[in-house]
Scaffold this active site. Structure first.
Site, PDB file in Angstrom:
ATOM      1  CB  SER A  28     -25.077  13.452  -5.136  1.00 24.07           C
ATOM      2  OG  SER A  28     -23.974  13.523  -5.986  1.00 24.07           O
ATOM      3  N   GLY A  29     -27.255  14.867  -3.588  1.00 21.53           N
ATOM      4  CA  GLY A  29     -28.498  14.746  -2.825  1.00 21.53           C
ATOM      5  C   GLY A  29     -28.973  16.074  -2.279  1.00 21.53           C
ATOM      6  CB  THR A  31     -28.175  16.625   3.051  1.00 26.51           C
ATOM      7  OG1 THR A  31     -29.276  15.745   3.252  1.00 26.51           O
ATOM      8  CG2 THR A  31     -27.769  17.247   4.375  1.00 26.51           C
ATOM      9  N   GLY A  82     -23.612  13.434   1.819  1.00 21.79           N
ATOM     10  CA  GLY A  82     -24.780  13.003   2.593  1.00 21.79           C
ATOM     11  C   GLY A  82     -24.782  11.482   2.712  1.00 21.79           C
ATOM     12  CB  ALA A  83     -25.173   8.944   4.594  1.00 17.25           C
ATOM     13  N   GLY A  95     -26.261   5.950  -2.124  1.00 11.46           N
ATOM     14  CA  GLY A  95     -26.684   5.590  -3.476  1.00 11.46           C
ATOM     15  C   GLY A  95     -28.141   5.874  -3.749  1.00 11.46           C
ATOM     16  N   GLY A  96     -28.817   6.503  -2.759  1.00 14.47           N
ATOM     17  CA  GLY A  96     -30.221   6.872  -2.968  1.00 14.47           C
ATOM     18  C   GLY A  96     -30.379   7.773  -4.189  1.00 14.47           C
ATOM     19  N   GLY A  97     -29.364   8.590  -4.445  1.00 10.83           N
ATOM     20  CA  GLY A  97     -29.405   9.473  -5.623  1.00 10.83           C
ATOM     21  C   GLY A  97     -28.693   8.869  -6.815  1.00 10.83           C
ATOM     22  CD  GLU A 103     -22.795  10.100  -3.400  1.00 10.52           C
ATOM     23  OE1 GLU A 103     -23.565  11.060  -3.319  1.00 10.52           O
ATOM     24  OE2 GLU A 103     -23.135   8.944  -3.116  1.00 10.52           O
TER      25      GLU A 103
HETATM   26  C1  5RP Z   1     -26.533   9.859  -3.447  1.00 10.22           C
HETATM   27  C2  5RP Z   1     -26.351   9.678  -1.986  1.00 10.22           C
HETATM   28  C3  5RP Z   1     -26.869  10.765  -1.099  1.00 10.22           C
HETATM   29  O1  5RP Z   1     -25.832  11.230  -0.308  1.00 10.22           O
HETATM   30  C4  5RP Z   1     -27.948  10.197  -0.229  1.00 10.22           C
HETATM   31  O2  5RP Z   1     -28.941   9.618  -1.074  1.00 10.22           O
HETATM   32  C5  5RP Z   1     -28.563  11.244   0.693  1.00 10.22           C
HETATM   33  O3  5RP Z   1     -29.421  12.074  -0.020  1.00 10.22           O
HETATM   34  P1  5RP Z   1     -30.328  13.165   0.708  1.00 10.22           P
HETATM   35  O4  5RP Z   1     -29.397  14.160   1.308  1.00 10.22           O
HETATM   36  O5  5RP Z   1     -31.173  13.735  -0.401  1.00 10.22           O
HETATM   37  O6  5RP Z   1     -31.163  12.443   1.733  1.00 10.22           O
HETATM   38  O7  5RP Z   1     -25.794   8.737  -1.517  1.00 10.22           O
HETATM   39  O8  5RP Z   1     -26.001   8.769  -4.154  1.00 10.22           O
END
Ligand code: 5RP
Length: 225
Positions: A28-29, A31, A82-83, A95-97, A103
């Site tokens: 998710s996210g 990227t 992504g990360a 877990g930012g999203g 995941e």
């Molecule tokens: C969501 C995640 C995403 O992979 C992570 O937050 C990276 O997001 P982005 O690509 O928007 O920086 O772990 O739970």
């Protein structure tokens, strides 16, 4: 903007890994969203089935015409994710999203798990820039929050969505813990998972088979072996 360009560069690079894949897991996210758009405009998408990790990426996948299936269809040959942070051992902070649980399920059950990222995501230690996300049951959330604050000696906040708590796709809350950079992420992950109320932790250790990082127009390919 450099970062948005890097997301495109690494997404296009990752398309090379999709050749010959039947079932693809999607993290998710933003990227992975860029990756989905690149995939949809390639000739790889037609026969591919994708398993999304969240409602966020599922709607991006559907909007881009990908064939979405659920986990009962079969295990992914490959997952692209992504990360939020990546350390030198290729441990991940995620877990930012708010999609860390699904995941991690995808990561563990995929034949090959690949992270795509822009250059900002590399750090010496996890939790250098970002708080540690932990998915917790809403039931007794204040008890769990207090317990984790004591265990980590750090402040934990319930992630909000406007005036209300953010609710994950699993119906849970996310605690964001502003802790010191982690010296032993694996030990922290194992310890935190012992507490009832904790569903899972946004620390992924020994899961990434490869990490692709964009530095401008170049992609660096990192693997743990
Ligand atoms: C969501 C995640 C995403 O992979 C992570 O937050 C990276 O997001 P982005 O690509 O928007 O920086 O772990 O739970």
């Amino acid at each position: 903007m450099q970062v948005e360009m890097e997301k495109r560069v690494v997404s296009r690079y990752a398309l090379n890994l999709v050749k010959g894949v039947d079932i693809l897991g999607l993290g998710s996210g933003t990227t992975v969203s860029a990756f989905v758009e690149e995939l949809a405009s390639s000739d790889l998408a037609e026969d591919l089935k994708v398993i999304p990790s969240s409602s966020q990426i599922e709607s991006v996948a559907r909007r881009n015409g990908l064939n979405v299936v659920d986990p009962s269809y079969g295990k992914p040959d490959l997952t692209i994710d992504g990360a939020d942070e990546i350390d030198s051992e290729l441990n991940l902070l995620k877990g930012g999203g708010g999609a860390l649980v699904r995941e991690k399920v995808l990561a563990v059950n995929s034949d090959y798990y690949v992270i795509i990222a822009d250059h900002r995501k590399l750090v010496n230690r996890l939790c250098t820039k970002k708080p540690l996300p932990i998915e917790v049951l809403p039931y007794g959330v204040e008890w769990t929050r207090n317990l984790l604050e004591v265990v980590l000696n750090s402040k934990a906040v319930i992630r909000m969505n406007g005036e209300s708590p953010f609710i994950s796709d699993n119906g849970n809350y996310i605690l964001d813990i502003r802790c010191e950079p982690l010296e032993d992420p694996s030990a922290v992950e194992k310890q935190l998972k012992l507490y009832p109320g904790v569903v899972d932790v946004g620390i992924f250790t020994e899961l990434a088979d490869e990490v692709l990082i964009a530095f401008g127009n170049e992609v660096k390919r990192l693997s743990p072996h």
